[in-house]
Design a protein around this motif. Structure first.
Motif, PDB file in Angstrom:
ATOM      1  N   PHE B 142       0.837  -1.193   0.000  1.00 59.55           N
ATOM      2  CA  PHE B 142       0.000   0.000   0.000  1.00 59.55           C
ATOM      3  C   PHE B 142       0.878   1.250   0.000  1.00 59.55           C
ATOM      4  O   PHE B 142       0.660   2.174  -0.779  1.00 59.55           O
ATOM      5  CB  PHE B 142      -0.936   0.004   1.212  1.00 59.55           C
ATOM      6  N   TRP B 146       0.975   4.201  -2.916  1.00 66.23           N
ATOM      7  CA  TRP B 146       0.300   5.433  -2.524  1.00 66.23           C
ATOM      8  C   TRP B 146       1.190   6.614  -2.839  1.00 66.23           C
ATOM      9  O   TRP B 146       1.957   7.075  -2.008  1.00 66.23           O
ATOM     10  CB  TRP B 146      -0.021   5.366  -1.031  1.00 66.23           C
TER      11      TRP B 146
ATOM     12  N   GLN C 276      -5.279   6.076  -8.833  1.00 61.42           N
ATOM     13  CA  GLN C 276      -4.536   6.075  -7.572  1.00 61.42           C
ATOM     14  C   GLN C 276      -5.177   5.143  -6.531  1.00 61.42           C
ATOM     15  O   GLN C 276      -4.545   4.222  -6.018  1.00 61.42           O
ATOM     16  CB  GLN C 276      -4.523   7.513  -7.034  1.00 61.42           C
ATOM     17  N   THR C 277      -6.457   5.393  -6.271  1.00 64.54           N
ATOM     18  CA  THR C 277      -7.165   4.598  -5.274  1.00 64.54           C
ATOM     19  C   THR C 277      -7.247   3.148  -5.719  1.00 64.54           C
ATOM     20  O   THR C 277      -7.039   2.223  -4.939  1.00 64.54           O
ATOM     21  CB  THR C 277      -8.598   5.121  -5.078  1.00 64.54           C
ATOM     22  N   ALA C 280      -3.971   1.349  -5.425  1.00 62.09           N
ATOM     23  CA  ALA C 280      -3.634   1.133  -4.010  1.00 62.09           C
ATOM     24  C   ALA C 280      -4.458  -0.014  -3.451  1.00 62.09           C
ATOM     25  O   ALA C 280      -3.941  -0.905  -2.775  1.00 62.09           O
ATOM     26  CB  ALA C 280      -3.877   2.403  -3.200  1.00 62.09           C
TER      27      ALA C 280
END
Ligand SMILES: Nc1ncnc2c1ncn2[C@@H]1O[C@H](COP(=O)(O)OP(=O)(O)OP(=O)(O)O)[C@@H](O)[C@H]1O
Ligand SMILES: [Mg+2]
Lengths: 249, 327, 306
Positions: B142, B146, C276-277, C280
């Motif tokens: 993650f 990110w 992006q989300t 991730a």
């Protein structure tokens, strides 16, 4: 007769094809020692485990002081007043005798969430633990490591931990196992006095102990209760003689 | 044989003596090394609550170390770029104040430990080990993906965060802060093990069945211990980030989780001072062996194998002549 | 998004899944039979890849390279089993974790010492390079398709081995009761060595096969090892069938998540934030999958013991 403190109603537990507990209903009344006997593999420990919450029955109920506890966890049942000793000692071997006894006191106090003050400087807890140790005759050994105790002393400590809980009913799985004659005699004397405090469901192979202590006896064979009665009734029961002693009646 | 309490005092004294010597002969790099050791020790002291007292072999404590690090990184980043940190409902300003950052690091890692603990403590044994390891990877990937906070490259913080009344840029002052926190954590740890909670937790590791029959729930005891443990490791993460003025996904890496366990085992599992001994030796080895050979991990591996196979009580075990801890 | 793209991604997921299975099968066997958690399994994967790259570099033969990978990994497996692992079977999990962690350090640095820090390259053999056109007009690399085939063949072979052969029966007996099969006169320590070597060889094979589509470098084993852990946690520790299904689930989730989650988020988010989300989340997808399985079944899909 008054209401039973503890009762099982039609408990059934099967392991695959083997029905280890087959429709077992027994009661434990105030003030009595109820002995549970039966040959090896009869299902005694399996029954105790269902009463304590270690095993979930396939069907049937466990009732403690009028409350159905069948779905409750072991911890909840313990808090509701069930005190248990194990067939094989379950003690914290790295800890001292007093610390083991404190565990019971701690459980009974319902307050384990204290992170700062020393357990050993909590007067109320220590008194409770010490008085239990005194009663089983381990007070002088309180600072010894549990792993240094003899087998007999460990059995005594098992009983002491159950005592600190001040339970409403005791379940004892073979407390005499491995004790010498002297040890057994002392424990018999002790349990004899204990029944006034709380009744005892006693699983035991030592027949002398059973005959000396039991107010009533239930005989388990192949998962079923084949007889319940007083010592004399059981001694005379032909079915018991056949199943248990392998004799032809 | 030597008592555990005197070992604890001697070790802390030695660490201080090394730093005092470095101060006198003006060797700021040695002070930085000692600071690094103190911070790693703090992280391992946290893990030792879960591992040593509670018997939870967590191979994912880097999660909390990393979260503490990113708590520092993110707050300081917003402070240095004068941008607001958008939390969905509210937006807050960043900060360069260590105490505030520590509180956030403690809180965030405690929360993460609660969630991870709730899931992984449903299992035990190898499942627990593998699941904590897997959660570690989850945070690692993650952090890499990110990109708002640097992704794989991490985040640099230009100036070390401040502590009221101190100049944290002076190595000895920053060491003082870290050492004080380490001592505080050790003191907390010592109180914890003697407390009713510690007693119950210690027994839950040895005989869970007994704990249940006295009316306590091993799951809850372990969960609380895991949260305390994670929070302390998280605090160490925030300090570590401040030491390097840099955070990156490697703070979440599984190697770090493994190394934290290694620190504890070198010192002695469940021993109060074990993690500190382990961390000091680790940093010393890293420095000396690392200076001699690029491949110093081979030696670390060999030492570790030796300890596991032949000296099960770690250094404290050797010194006290007892394999297991006992209060 | 076209159907062809989806089909291609499904194949990629399968290919990833079967390679994970090669790793997970060994891990789960070793745990099921010997009760050992082996962190160094990823090192055996790396050993296989390096052996293959070295031999392919020297001889140019991919088949020889594969044979070398199998042999080197099995040999390394036997060696560590005899020198270290053997002492750990009855040890606490913590000791197993530490000792095998130590082995990782030794293997990784040792390999770096011999081969240096730069990645090696292992080329896809000529016969298998280039794409093939599948029914429906999908262009797909022959080599990846071969990997799927090899993975499925190994799965079948393992099933046959454990269900139908003498040694398989011994292995299954060993899972249930070590004393029992020792009493039956099976040489248990030899059996353990064989199982360990088998697991090691599978890991080495996976390393060599994957080495041809990725670079061969120190540290390549550990990410795969951890994914293999996720696989066997999902499938249930000790179950080969669980490892197979878990591996496919993880392979497909990881591959498809990476493609579809960003697309999914684009439906209701600005493209930038969505990718992006999405990516991730995709990086966490398999761990979320694992958590869900655990909430549902704490000992995995096919796990007997907790
Ligand atoms: N978890 C289990 N799985 C399968 N079978 C079990 C299990 N636990 C007990 N059994 C079987 O159930 C039967 C009853 O066992 P149990 O331990 O209750 O007997 P017992 O009366 O306590 O015997 P003993 O006097 O030897 O202590 C035995 O045949 C035993 O093999
Ligand atoms: Mg029994």
């Amino acid at each position: 007769m008054s209401d039973p403190i503890l009762s099982t109603h039609n408990l059934v537990k099967a392991f695959g094809a083997l029905t280890a507990t087959d429709d077992v209903s027994i009661d434990l009344f105030p003030g009595e020692i109820h002995a549970l006997i039966g040959p090896n593999g009869a299902g005694k420990s399996t029954l105790i485990a269902q009463i304590c919450g270690g095993l979930t029955p396939d069907s049937g109920r466990v009732v403690l002081q009028g409350r159905d506890v069948t779905q409750d966890s072991t911890a909840v049942r313990a808090r509701a007043g069930l005190g248990r000793t194990f067939q094989i000692s379950a003690l914290a071997m790295e800890d001292t005798v007093l610390e083991n006894a404190l565990l019971g006191a701690l459980g009974a106090s319902h307050r384990p969430w204290r992170f700062w003050r020393k357990a050993l400087s909590d007067k109320a807890l220590c008194e409770r633990a010490l008085s239990a140790l005194e009663r089983v005759g381990l007070a002088d050994d309180k600072d010894r490591r549990t792993s240094e105790l003899s087998h007999g002393q460990r059995r005594q400590l098992e009983v002491a931990v159950a005592l600190t809980l001040e339970p409403r009913a005791f379940l004892m799985d073979e407390p005499m196992a491995g004790l010498g004659t002297g040890g057994s005699q002392r424990l018999i004397g002790f349990l004899d006095g204990l029944r006034g405090e709380a009744p005892i469901l006693l699983v035991e192979h030592d027949m002398d102990a059973v005959f000396a202590l039991a107010d009533r006896i239930s005989v388990l064979a192949s998962g079923q209760v084949i007889a319940t009665g007083t010592v004399d009734e059981i001694r005379r029961d032909p079915a018991v003689r056949e199943a248990y002693l392998g004799e032809d009646a | 044989m030597i008592g555990e309490r005197s070992i604890t005092l001697v070790v802390l004294g030695l660490l201080l003596a090394v730093v005092a010597w470095a101060l006198v002969v003006d060797e700021p790099f040695t002070i930085t090394l000692a600071t690094r050791a103190a911070i790693l020790a703090l992280a391992a002291v946290g893990l030792n609550i879960a591992l040593g007292i509670g018997g939870m072999v967590s191979l994912g404590h880097a999660v909390f170390f990393g979260l503490g690090g990113y708590a520092m990184g993110i707050l300081a980043y917003h402070a240095q770029s004068f941008s607001a940190l958008d939390l969905g409902l509210v937006s807050v300003a960043g900060t360069k104040s260590m105490p505030v950052i520590w509180l956030v690091a403690l809180g965030v890692s405690a929360l993460a430990a609660l969630l991870i603990g709730l899931l992984s403590l449903r299992t035990s044994g190898v499942y627990f080990i593998m699941i904590t390891l897997a959660f570690g990877q989850m945070f690692y990937y993650f952090a890499i993906s990110w990109s708002a906070y640097g992704g794989e490259d991490g985040l640099s913080i230009y100036v070390r965060n401040g502590f009221p009344g101190l100049n944290t840029l002076v190595p000895i002052q920053f060491f003082g802060i870290c050492f004080a926190l380490l001592c505080a954590a050790l003191f907390l740890n010592a109180r914890l093990r003697a407390s009713p909670f510690g007693l119950a937790l210690n027994a839950a590791r040895q005989v869970p069945a007994r704990i249940e029959t006295v009316g306590l729930t091993p799951f809850r005891l372990k969960l609380v211990a895991f949260v305390i443990s994670g929070a302390i490791t998280g605090l160490a993460g925030a300090l570590f980030a401040d030491l390097n003025r840099f955070v990156s996904p490697t703070m979440f890496s599984w190697q770090l989780s493994g190394e934290l366990i290694v620190l504890i085992v070198i010192g002695g599992v469940g021993r109060l001072i074990g993690p500190v001994i382990g961390a000091c030796l680790f940093v010393a080895l890293e420095h000396w062996l690392g200076g001699l050979t690029e491949f110093w991990h081979v030696y670390l591996g060999a030492i570790l194998l030796g300890i596991v196979l032949f000296a099960r009580g770690g250094i404290v075990g050797l010194l006290t002549g007892r394999e297991g801890p006992h209060v | 998004m076209s159907l062809i793209l989806i089909a291609e991604q499904v194949l990629n997921g399968l290919q990833f899944g079967v390679m994970l299975f090669l790793m997970a099968a060994g891990l789960t066997l070793i745990f099921g039979v010997m009760g050992l958690i082996n962190l160094a399994h990823g090192s055996l994967y790396m050993v296989g890849a390096f052996a293959a790259a070295a031999v392919a570099g020297a001889t140019g033969s991919f088949l020889l390279a594969l044979a070398a990978a199998l042999a080197a990994a099995a040999l390394a497996g036997v060696l560590i089993e005899i020198l270290v692992i053997r002492r750990l079977y009855r040890a606490a999990h913590l000791d197993q974790v530490l000792a095998t962690f130590a082995l990782i350090l030794i293997f990784s640095e040792g390999t770096r010492w011999v081969f240096g820090s730069f990645p090696l390259f292992l080329d896809v053999p000529d016969a298998l390079s280039g794409p093939i056109t599948l029914p429906g007009g999908i262009q797909y690399p022959v080599y990846r398709l071969t990997l799927i085939g090899i993975g499925l063949a190994v799965a079948l072979g393992l099933w046959w081995l454990t269900a139908r052969t003498r040694i398989g029966i011994q292995i299954r007996a060993g899972e249930n009761d070590r004393e029992m099969i020792a009493a039956l006169g099976v040489d248990i320590s030899r059996l353990y060595t064989i199982v360990f070597a088998l697991g090691a060889a599978l890991a080495g094979l996976a390393g060599a096969l994957v080495g041809a589509i990725q670079s061969v470098q120190v540290g390549m084993g550990e990410p795969v090892l951890i994914l293999a852990f996720v696989v066997i946690v999902i499938g249930g520790i000790g179950s080969i069938k669980g490892a197979f299904i878990g591996a496919l689930l993880v392979g497909l989730t990881d591959t498809l998540g990476g493609i579809f989650l960003p697309e999914l988020f684009k439906l209701f988010m600005p493209a930038d934030a969505a990718s992006q989300t999405g990516s991730a989340l995709a990086s966490m997808a398999i761990y979320i999958l694992m958590s869900l399985v655990l909430i549902w079944r704490p000992s995995g899909l096919f796990g007997a013991r907790a």
